[in-house]
Scaffold this motif. Structure first.
Motif, PDB file in Angstrom:
ATOM      1  N   VAL A  24      -7.437 -18.279   1.526  1.00 27.14           N
ATOM      2  CA  VAL A  24      -7.410 -16.817   1.494  1.00 27.14           C
ATOM      3  C   VAL A  24      -6.216 -16.285   2.296  1.00 27.14           C
ATOM      4  O   VAL A  24      -5.503 -15.391   1.822  1.00 27.14           O
ATOM      5  N   PRO A  25      -5.954 -16.803   3.492  1.00 26.52           N
ATOM      6  CA  PRO A  25      -4.781 -16.324   4.231  1.00 26.52           C
ATOM      7  C   PRO A  25      -3.479 -16.579   3.463  1.00 26.52           C
ATOM      8  O   PRO A  25      -2.556 -15.756   3.506  1.00 26.52           O
ATOM      9  N   ASP A  26      -3.426 -17.703   2.746  1.00 23.76           N
ATOM     10  CA  ASP A  26      -2.235 -18.023   1.946  1.00 23.76           C
ATOM     11  C   ASP A  26      -2.020 -16.940   0.896  1.00 23.76           C
ATOM     12  O   ASP A  26      -0.908 -16.423   0.729  1.00 23.76           O
ATOM     13  N   LEU A  27      -3.086 -16.605   0.174  1.00 27.48           N
ATOM     14  CA  LEU A  27      -2.982 -15.626  -0.898  1.00 27.48           C
ATOM     15  C   LEU A  27      -2.610 -14.254  -0.344  1.00 27.48           C
ATOM     16  O   LEU A  27      -1.849 -13.508  -0.970  1.00 27.48           O
ATOM     17  N   ARG A  28      -3.119 -13.950   0.822  1.00 23.79           N
ATOM     18  CA  ARG A  28      -2.772 -12.652   1.419  1.00 23.79           C
ATOM     19  C   ARG A  28      -1.299 -12.600   1.784  1.00 23.79           C
ATOM     20  O   ARG A  28      -0.643 -11.572   1.627  1.00 23.79           O
ATOM     21  N   ARG A  29      -0.777 -13.708   2.254  1.00 25.53           N
ATOM     22  CA  ARG A  29       0.656 -13.742   2.599  1.00 25.53           C
ATOM     23  C   ARG A  29       1.514 -13.591   1.347  1.00 25.53           C
ATOM     24  O   ARG A  29       2.574 -12.954   1.377  1.00 25.53           O
ATOM     25  N   ILE A  30       1.031 -14.156   0.247  1.00 20.56           N
ATOM     26  CA  ILE A  30       1.765 -14.017  -1.011  1.00 20.56           C
ATOM     27  C   ILE A  30       1.825 -12.546  -1.400  1.00 20.56           C
ATOM     28  O   ILE A  30       2.870 -12.035  -1.809  1.00 20.56           O
ATOM     29  N   GLN A  31       0.697 -11.860  -1.223  1.00 20.85           N
ATOM     30  CA  GLN A  31       0.673 -10.437  -1.564  1.00 20.85           C
ATOM     31  C   GLN A  31       1.630  -9.639  -0.686  1.00 20.85           C
ATOM     32  O   GLN A  31       2.357  -8.771  -1.170  1.00 20.85           O
ATOM     33  N   GLU A  32       1.627  -9.962   0.593  1.00 24.05           N
ATOM     34  CA  GLU A  32       2.518  -9.237   1.501  1.00 24.05           C
ATOM     35  C   GLU A  32       3.973  -9.447   1.116  1.00 24.05           C
ATOM     36  O   GLU A  32       4.789  -8.526   1.175  1.00 24.05           O
ATOM     37  N   ALA A  33       4.301 -10.648   0.684  1.00 24.18           N
ATOM     38  CA  ALA A  33       5.680 -10.936   0.282  1.00 24.18           C
ATOM     39  C   ALA A  33       6.035 -10.224  -1.018  1.00 24.18           C
ATOM     40  O   ALA A  33       7.088  -9.591  -1.132  1.00 24.18           O
ATOM     41  N   LEU A  34       5.142 -10.307  -2.003  1.00 22.66           N
ATOM     42  CA  LEU A  34       5.428  -9.697  -3.304  1.00 22.66           C
ATOM     43  C   LEU A  34       5.380  -8.178  -3.267  1.00 22.66           C
ATOM     44  O   LEU A  34       6.013  -7.504  -4.084  1.00 22.66           O
ATOM     45  N   ALA A  35       4.645  -7.620  -2.317  1.00 19.55           N
ATOM     46  CA  ALA A  35       4.548  -6.164  -2.217  1.00 19.55           C
ATOM     47  C   ALA A  35       5.932  -5.558  -1.997  1.00 19.55           C
ATOM     48  O   ALA A  35       6.192  -4.415  -2.361  1.00 19.55           O
ATOM     49  N   GLY A  36       6.817  -6.329  -1.429  1.00 17.14           N
ATOM     50  CA  GLY A  36       8.174  -5.855  -1.194  1.00 17.14           C
ATOM     51  C   GLY A  36       8.958  -5.641  -2.480  1.00 17.14           C
ATOM     52  O   GLY A  36       9.999  -4.985  -2.476  1.00 17.14           O
ATOM     53  N   ARG A  37       8.450  -6.176  -3.566  1.00 12.49           N
ATOM     54  CA  ARG A  37       9.144  -6.029  -4.852  1.00 12.49           C
ATOM     55  C   ARG A  37       8.686  -4.800  -5.621  1.00 12.49           C
ATOM     56  O   ARG A  37       9.261  -4.448  -6.651  1.00 12.49           O
ATOM     57  N   VAL A  38       7.629  -4.166  -5.150  1.00  5.65           N
ATOM     58  CA  VAL A  38       7.107  -2.981  -5.855  1.00  5.65           C
ATOM     59  C   VAL A  38       8.058  -1.799  -5.721  1.00  5.65           C
ATOM     60  O   VAL A  38       8.579  -1.529  -4.633  1.00  5.65           O
ATOM     61  N   SER A  39       8.270  -1.111  -6.816  1.00  3.95           N
ATOM     62  CA  SER A  39       9.109   0.092  -6.800  1.00  3.95           C
ATOM     63  C   SER A  39       8.266   1.286  -7.223  1.00  3.95           C
ATOM     64  O   SER A  39       7.495   1.202  -8.177  1.00  3.95           O
ATOM     65  N   LEU A  40       8.413   2.392  -6.473  1.00  2.00           N
ATOM     66  CA  LEU A  40       7.660   3.602  -6.838  1.00  2.00           C
ATOM     67  C   LEU A  40       8.582   4.590  -7.548  1.00  2.00           C
ATOM     68  O   LEU A  40       8.245   5.746  -7.755  1.00  2.00           O
ATOM     69  N   ARG A  41       9.740   4.122  -7.908  1.00  4.73           N
ATOM     70  CA  ARG A  41      10.686   4.979  -8.626  1.00  4.73           C
ATOM     71  C   ARG A  41      10.262   5.105 -10.087  1.00  4.73           C
ATOM     72  O   ARG A  41       9.956   4.111 -10.742  1.00  4.73           O
ATOM     73  N   ASN A  42      10.232   6.322 -10.597  1.00  5.53           N
ATOM     74  CA  ASN A  42       9.782   6.542 -11.966  1.00  5.53           C
ATOM     75  C   ASN A  42      10.709   5.940 -13.012  1.00  5.53           C
ATOM     76  O   ASN A  42      11.898   6.235 -13.044  1.00  5.53           O
ATOM     77  N   ALA A  43      10.129   5.133 -13.887  1.00  7.33           N
ATOM     78  CA  ALA A  43      10.906   4.535 -14.967  1.00  7.33           C
ATOM     79  C   ALA A  43      11.000   5.513 -16.137  1.00  7.33           C
ATOM     80  O   ALA A  43      11.881   5.395 -16.986  1.00  7.33           O
ATOM     81  N   PHE A  44      10.076   6.502 -16.175  1.00  7.08           N
ATOM     82  CA  PHE A  44      10.068   7.471 -17.279  1.00  7.08           C
ATOM     83  C   PHE A  44       9.884   8.897 -16.764  1.00  7.08           C
ATOM     84  O   PHE A  44       9.202   9.114 -15.775  1.00  7.08           O
TER      85      PHE A  44
END
Length: 238
Positions: A24-44
């Motif tokens: 579970v800690p491993d998976l949480r770390r993966i989420q924390e790392a991938l969260a950095g790739r999220v963009s809230l900029r509108n594509a449309f």
DNA sequence: GCGACAG
DNA sequence: ATCTTGTCGC
């Protein structure tokens, strides 16, 4: 064949660094790392035409996961293509780690669609998540496509009281930070929790969900996928 | 330590 | 998520 998946941007090794397994800690770390790739900029600026709704249903004893992807034409709100894929469930449900359980089969279903969607809508949270990386955000980052999370209840966050009339909205806050919108999609029903998954902002995510509503609580893409993902029920009575 | 907890 | 019939309200 997997026509659509091949067009997706990131290789599996980057989507799920630990190959879906780990503690579970491993998976949480993966989420924390991938969260950095999220963009809230509108594509449309306005609602794009092809919107895919995805959802996962489970069999009697949660042994088989059945994913459904329904491509909806936003101009008519009618489905134009559907895909269903079944796969054994690999992980138990753990609050906060839903995407690791459901995304593998969801990606398979999306791959069966005849054309690439402009936008994805899925059951569950986007950034309205402890690590800002709910299933809709993960799906967006995994595919590179804009995505919106449409959940039926709150995972984390609070909001002011919501009027009962259809269309009423309130910001969903986590420690004072806006992460989504509590939306009364239908009078007399519990509100929807809408949050950005990827490549869209909070306000536009809510606008797009509203634009896909008809007479039901759920927006069409998600509603249709939800129905399709339900395993056919036994009608036999010995 | 005790609850809360998407689907 | 799933198990389940009838029933109350918009």
């Amino acid at each position: 064949m997997a026509r659509v998946l091949k067009q997706f941007t990131l290789p599996p090794s980057l989507l799920f660094p630990q190959g879906w397994s780990g503690t579970v800690p491993d998976l949480r770390r993966i989420q924390e790392a991938l969260a950095g790739r999220v963009s809230l900029r509108n594509a449309f600026r306005s609602l794009p035409r092809w919107i895919a709704g995805v959802d996962v249903g489970l069999g009697r004893f949660a042994k088989i996961a059945r994913a459904a992807a329904v491509l909806v034409d936003s101009r008519t709100l009618l489905p134009v293509a559907e895909a269903v894929v079944e796969q054994p469930v690999a992980l138990p449900y753990i609050p906060g780690l839903l995407s690791f359980r459901e995304l593998p089969v969801v990606l398979q279903a999306l791959a069966q669609l005849p054309r690439r969607p402009d936008l994805l809508m899925c059951d569950g949270q986007g950034i309205a998540h402890p690590r800002r990386f709910g299933i809709a955000a993960h799906l967006g980052v995994a595919t590179g496509l804009p995505s919106i999370g449409v959940a039926k209840s709150i995972l984390v966050g609070t909001h002011d009281s919501l009027p009962g009339r259809q269309g009423a909205q309130r910001p969903l806050l986590i420690d004072g930070e806006g992460v989504g919108t509590v939306l009364r999609s239908r009078a007399g029903c519990a509100p929807l929790i809408v949050s950005p998954g990827h490549r869209i902002g909070i306000e536009r995510a809510a606008d797009f969900v509203m634009a896909m509503l008809t007479r039901y609580r759920l927006p069409e893409p998600t509603r249709l996928a939800d129905r399709l993902s339900k395993p056919p029920r036994d009608t036999e009575h010995r």
